[in-house]
Design a protein around this motif. Structure first.
Motif, PDB file in Angstrom:
ATOM      1  N   GLY A   1     -77.687 -30.949 -69.609  1.00 19.80           N
ATOM      2  CA  GLY A   1     -76.437 -31.922 -69.623  1.00 19.80           C
ATOM      3  C   GLY A   1     -77.348 -33.102 -69.262  1.00 19.80           C
ATOM      4  O   GLY A   1     -78.218 -33.209 -69.089  1.00 19.80           O
ATOM      5  N   THR A   2     -76.332 -34.044 -69.309  1.00 19.05           N
ATOM      6  CA  THR A   2     -76.574 -35.440 -69.098  1.00 19.05           C
ATOM      7  C   THR A   2     -75.853 -36.211 -67.964  1.00 19.05           C
ATOM      8  O   THR A   2     -74.441 -35.599 -67.949  1.00 19.05           O
ATOM      9  CB  THR A   2     -76.575 -36.595 -70.547  1.00 19.05           C
TER      10      THR A   2
ATOM     11  N   TYR B   1     -79.585 -31.415 -65.391  1.00 16.74           N
ATOM     12  CA  TYR B   1     -79.177 -32.619 -66.011  1.00 16.74           C
ATOM     13  C   TYR B   1     -80.319 -33.618 -65.852  1.00 16.74           C
ATOM     14  O   TYR B   1     -81.033 -33.842 -65.167  1.00 16.74           O
ATOM     15  CB  TYR B   1     -78.036 -33.162 -64.829  1.00 16.74           C
ATOM     16  N   LEU B   2     -80.146 -34.405 -67.000  1.00 17.32           N
ATOM     17  CA  LEU B   2     -80.935 -35.573 -67.184  1.00 17.32           C
ATOM     18  C   LEU B   2     -80.269 -36.878 -67.212  1.00 17.32           C
ATOM     19  O   LEU B   2     -79.181 -37.197 -67.798  1.00 17.32           O
ATOM     20  CB  LEU B   2     -81.824 -35.616 -68.799  1.00 17.32           C
TER      21      LEU B   2
ATOM     22  N   ALA C   1     -74.598 -28.670 -79.478  1.00 12.45           N
ATOM     23  CA  ALA C   1     -74.456 -29.831 -78.691  1.00 12.45           C
ATOM     24  C   ALA C   1     -73.301 -30.651 -78.649  1.00 12.45           C
ATOM     25  O   ALA C   1     -72.457 -30.479 -79.911  1.00 12.45           O
ATOM     26  CB  ALA C   1     -75.456 -30.848 -79.195  1.00 12.45           C
ATOM     27  N   VAL C   2     -72.735 -30.965 -77.663  1.00 11.85           N
ATOM     28  CA  VAL C   2     -71.630 -31.926 -77.605  1.00 11.85           C
ATOM     29  C   VAL C   2     -71.704 -33.384 -77.681  1.00 11.85           C
ATOM     30  O   VAL C   2     -72.336 -33.682 -76.469  1.00 11.85           O
ATOM     31  CB  VAL C   2     -70.525 -31.331 -76.430  1.00 11.85           C
ATOM     32  N   MET C   3     -71.366 -34.160 -78.546  1.00 15.97           N
ATOM     33  CA  MET C   3     -71.442 -35.638 -78.446  1.00 15.97           C
ATOM     34  C   MET C   3     -70.261 -36.509 -78.623  1.00 15.97           C
ATOM     35  O   MET C   3     -69.453 -35.833 -79.545  1.00 15.97           O
ATOM     36  CB  MET C   3     -72.717 -35.804 -79.365  1.00 15.97           C
ATOM     37  N   ASP C   4     -70.353 -37.747 -78.094  1.00 12.75           N
ATOM     38  CA  ASP C   4     -69.451 -38.550 -78.616  1.00 12.75           C
ATOM     39  C   ASP C   4     -69.915 -39.377 -79.914  1.00 12.75           C
ATOM     40  O   ASP C   4     -71.004 -39.713 -79.980  1.00 12.75           O
ATOM     41  CB  ASP C   4     -68.948 -39.694 -77.490  1.00 12.75           C
TER      42      ASP C   4
ATOM     43  N   ARG D   1     -74.010 -32.553 -73.928  1.00 11.12           N
ATOM     44  CA  ARG D   1     -74.972 -31.542 -73.429  1.00 11.12           C
ATOM     45  C   ARG D   1     -75.318 -30.787 -74.642  1.00 11.12           C
ATOM     46  O   ARG D   1     -75.142 -30.684 -75.744  1.00 11.12           O
ATOM     47  CB  ARG D   1     -74.242 -30.665 -72.469  1.00 11.12           C
ATOM     48  N   LEU D   2     -76.583 -29.762 -74.344  1.00  9.36           N
ATOM     49  CA  LEU D   2     -77.017 -29.092 -75.389  1.00  9.36           C
ATOM     50  C   LEU D   2     -76.904 -27.560 -74.653  1.00  9.36           C
ATOM     51  O   LEU D   2     -77.707 -27.434 -73.595  1.00  9.36           O
ATOM     52  CB  LEU D   2     -78.622 -29.382 -75.791  1.00  9.36           C
TER      53      LEU D   2
END
Length: 310
Positions: free
Chosen positions: A121-122, A194-195, A92-95, A161-162
């Motif tokens: 993804g989002t 994509y969500l 996962a990539v997150m802020d 995203r995951l």
């Protein structure tokens, strides 16, 4: 139980790190579907970010890791550094500011577990709370790049995203110095869902992004994934060369037909010269951007330099 490796870039985020970790721990304990492996990337922060990361790692050494850069290399370098380290089945990539909702990870995880998609993804449905000018240009950027490039990017797409291990390995194989992750995520292919979600404000602290940084980031994205600006410069050159040839022919004919006619139109001539000169400088500038990117690539400098890692 599968492990999700979480890449978390941090730049002057001393106020948000512990809040982020607590929110992620709450999601993990409530869902009890996956474990987390954290890779916090300190991107040359000037505050106490590294100190907070060291304290967090000391308390939770089984799952928390950090990398500290020798200076600020940018978010793209931080993402690539994390991708080089992850070991989990999913990544996962997150802020760290919690603008990326941790509770969405359950749906993202379940979607990948079904086996139909390689990435979830989002995309933000709105930009509520953002500067209206920045929001306008951000929305315009997606329209521009999707018209200019064959690599399509979903409007409002986030880095959040995951991904499966296979997709992560594909991204890892792309070692270019000039990186634009949104484009890279799309370019490598793989089936992505994509969500949508509503925009969230930062949980604490202030963003390091401003209009100028976002503008440069947008230019990088366009240049990295499109040759259309070069084509634009070429066609503008062809167009005005044709106009110039027609003008020369007209001047010759006029001189032959009206040999004693006085010279007029200096104001319009100067205006035309300035216009063509401006277009030439624009074209040279476009060419210069591409040459500059080539210049940085051929140096083969490292994307980032690690000062400390644990």
């Amino acid at each position: 139980m599968k492990t999700i490796s979480v890449i978390v870039p941090c730049y002057n985020e001393e106020e948000t790190i512990n809040l982020y970790y607590d929110a992620m721990t709450k999601v993990k304990n409530e869902k009890n579907k996956f474990n987390f492996e954290y890779w916090f990337i300190d991107d040359g922060s000037s505050d106490k970010t590294l100190k907070v990361l060291k304290e967090l790692q000391a308390k939770h050494s089984d799952e928390v890791h950090y990398i500290s850069f020798s200076r600020n290399f940018g978010k793209e370098a931080a993402l690539y550094a994390g991708i080089n380290e992850v070991k989990g089945e999913y990544t996962a990539v997150m802020d760290v500011d919690l603008q990326d909702p941790p509770e969405m990870l359950e749906e993202m995880f379940d979607t990948l577990e079904e086996g139909e998609y390689d990435c979830v993804g989002t995309a933000r449905m709105d930009r509520e709370g953002e500067n209206p000018i920045i929001s306008f240009f951000s929305n315009s950027f997606y329209g521009v790049i999707n018209k200019m490039s064959q690599t399509k990017i979903v409007s409002g797409a986030r880095d959040f995203r995951l991904m499966t291990r296979q997709m992560v390995d594909a991204i890892l194989s792309m070692t270019e110095y000039n990186r634009f992750s949104k484009g890279i995520f799309s370019w490598v292919g793989f089936k992505t869902k994509y969500l949508p979600y509503k925009n969230r404000k930062r949980v604490a602290g202030e963003t390091s992004w401003n209009f100028w940084k976002l503008f440069k980031y947008a230019v990088t994205g366009i240049i990295d994934f499109s040759e259309r600006p070069l084509m634009f410069a070429t066609w503008m050159g062809v167009f005005f060369s044709g106009i110039s040839i027609l003008a020369i022919i007209g001047i010759i004919i006029r001189k032959l037909v009206f040999p004693l006619s006085s010279v007029t139109g200096w104001a319009s001539m100067v205006s035309i010269i300035l216009l063509i000169g401006g277009i030439q400088l624009l074209s040279i500038g476009i060419l210069g951007e591409y040459i500059g990117k080539i210049f940085l690539e051929v140096k083969r400098r490292p994307i980032y330099i690690v000062k400390e890692k644990k």
